[in-house]
Design a protein around this motif. Structure first.
Motif, PDB file in Angstrom:
ATOM      1  N   ILE A 223       0.496   4.122  -2.807  1.00  0.00           N
ATOM      2  CA  ILE A 223       0.169   5.512  -2.484  1.00  0.00           C
ATOM      3  C   ILE A 223       1.027   6.454  -3.314  1.00  0.00           C
ATOM      4  O   ILE A 223       0.546   7.468  -3.842  1.00  0.00           O
ATOM      5  N   GLU A 224       2.319   6.117  -3.444  1.00  0.00           N
ATOM      6  CA  GLU A 224       3.222   6.947  -4.241  1.00  0.00           C
ATOM      7  C   GLU A 224       2.808   6.979  -5.704  1.00  0.00           C
ATOM      8  O   GLU A 224       3.050   7.968  -6.403  1.00  0.00           O
ATOM      9  N   GLU A 225       2.164   5.902  -6.159  1.00  0.00           N
ATOM     10  CA  GLU A 225       1.721   5.824  -7.554  1.00  0.00           C
ATOM     11  C   GLU A 225       0.298   6.342  -7.738  1.00  0.00           C
ATOM     12  O   GLU A 225      -0.221   6.317  -8.859  1.00  0.00           O
ATOM     13  N   ASN A 226      -0.344   6.752  -6.638  1.00  0.00           N
ATOM     14  CA  ASN A 226      -1.747   7.208  -6.680  1.00  0.00           C
ATOM     15  C   ASN A 226      -2.675   6.135  -7.246  1.00  0.00           C
ATOM     16  O   ASN A 226      -3.655   6.449  -7.941  1.00  0.00           O
ATOM     17  N   ASN A 227      -2.377   4.894  -6.952  1.00  0.00           N
ATOM     18  CA  ASN A 227      -3.173   3.768  -7.440  1.00  0.00           C
ATOM     19  C   ASN A 227      -4.224   3.418  -6.372  1.00  0.00           C
ATOM     20  O   ASN A 227      -3.999   2.553  -5.523  1.00  0.00           O
ATOM     21  N   TYR A 228      -5.340   4.096  -6.410  1.00  0.00           N
ATOM     22  CA  TYR A 228      -6.349   3.939  -5.359  1.00  0.00           C
ATOM     23  C   TYR A 228      -7.050   2.581  -5.410  1.00  0.00           C
ATOM     24  O   TYR A 228      -7.401   2.026  -4.372  1.00  0.00           O
TER      25      TYR A 228
ATOM     26  N   ILE B  53      -4.762   0.206  -3.746  1.00  0.00           N
ATOM     27  CA  ILE B  53      -4.780   0.414  -2.295  1.00  0.00           C
ATOM     28  C   ILE B  53      -5.983  -0.299  -1.685  1.00  0.00           C
ATOM     29  O   ILE B  53      -5.872  -1.004  -0.675  1.00  0.00           O
ATOM     30  N   GLU B  54      -7.146  -0.145  -2.308  1.00  0.00           N
ATOM     31  CA  GLU B  54      -8.362  -0.792  -1.802  1.00  0.00           C
ATOM     32  C   GLU B  54      -8.228  -2.309  -1.833  1.00  0.00           C
ATOM     33  O   GLU B  54      -8.627  -3.002  -0.889  1.00  0.00           O
TER      34      GLU B  54
ATOM     35  N   ILE C 200       0.842  -1.202   0.000  1.00  0.00           N
ATOM     36  CA  ILE C 200       0.000   0.000   0.000  1.00  0.00           C
ATOM     37  C   ILE C 200       0.876   1.251   0.000  1.00  0.00           C
ATOM     38  O   ILE C 200       0.552   2.248  -0.678  1.00  0.00           O
ATOM     39  N   ASP C 201       1.993   1.225   0.735  1.00  0.00           N
ATOM     40  CA  ASP C 201       2.908   2.381   0.747  1.00  0.00           C
ATOM     41  C   ASP C 201       3.378   2.719  -0.671  1.00  0.00           C
ATOM     42  O   ASP C 201       3.413   3.892  -1.064  1.00  0.00           O
ATOM     43  N   HIS C 202       3.746   1.689  -1.429  1.00  0.00           N
ATOM     44  CA  HIS C 202       4.205   1.933  -2.811  1.00  0.00           C
ATOM     45  C   HIS C 202       3.055   2.404  -3.697  1.00  0.00           C
ATOM     46  O   HIS C 202       3.241   3.272  -4.564  1.00  0.00           O
TER      47      HIS C 202
END
Length: 201
Positions: A128-133, A136-137, A124-126
């Protein structure tokens, strides 16, 4: 014990920890586990006796907050299943010989589940940097897998393969109970005999 009972109890064991973490339906409590396991095993009274006793245990020694605590719910599931399915195992014996030890041992698997979740946390940390929501979900939901498996796998193994071992323990506890409840117990250790009698009566 029928295969469908093992399956339902395994599925419930996987569900109850997720309920404790996010759903909060009260089915994750020892009393709730006693209710569900009692219904599945066909002996609601035994399930509630064991669940109620383990609920009191949690209230007395449970730690609340971010720390791992005894898993009295899983202990209740296994104790109820074996108490109903094994001849000669009373709810009291099941509590002392199965529910309490299982609840204590499951602390280690709780820690393992928390540790396994760090893998998804780092992903999830990585993301977040990619704005891959969406990612993340997904990884947030994937975190439920090690939690559920940390309860479901031990319950399945115990129910599917542990009946013979538990039957042996139950038979040996009958001998211990006879010894402690008879005059063979010396007066100098009467306090120990009294406590052991409480656990096995």
């Amino acid at each position: 014990m029928a295969w469908w009972q093992i399956l339902l109890l395994t599925l419930y064991a996987g569900y109850e920890i997720l309920d404790e973490l996010q759903i909060y339906s009260s089915l994750n409590t020892p009393v709730g586990a006693g209710l569900i396991a009692g219904l599945i095993m066909g002996d609601l009274k035994t399930g509630l006796i064991i669940g109620g006793a383990m609920q009191l245990t949690v209230l007395g020694v449970g730690t609340f907050g971010g720390a791992s605590k005894i898993d009295a719910t899983t202990g209740t599931v296994l104790a109820t299943a074996f108490s109903v399915s094994i001849k000669g195992m009373s709810p009291q014996v099941a509590i002392s010989s199965i529910a309490v030890p299982v609840a204590a041992i499951m602390v280690q698997l709780d820690v393992l589940a928390r540790f396994a979740n760090t893998y998804f946390a780092h992903r999830i940390d990585h993301l977040i940097e990619e704005n891959n929501y969406k990612g993340i979900e997904r990884n947030f939901l994937y975190g439920a897998i090690p939690w559920a498996l940390s309860r479901a796998i031990p319950v399945f193994i115990a129910l599917a393969f542990g009946r013979g071992l538990v039957q042996t323990i139950a038979n040996s506890l009958k001998v211990v109970r006879y010894w402690f409840n008879s005059s063979r117990c010396c007066p100098s250790c009467s306090w120990f005999c009294y406590f052991a009698s409480l656990l096995t009566s």
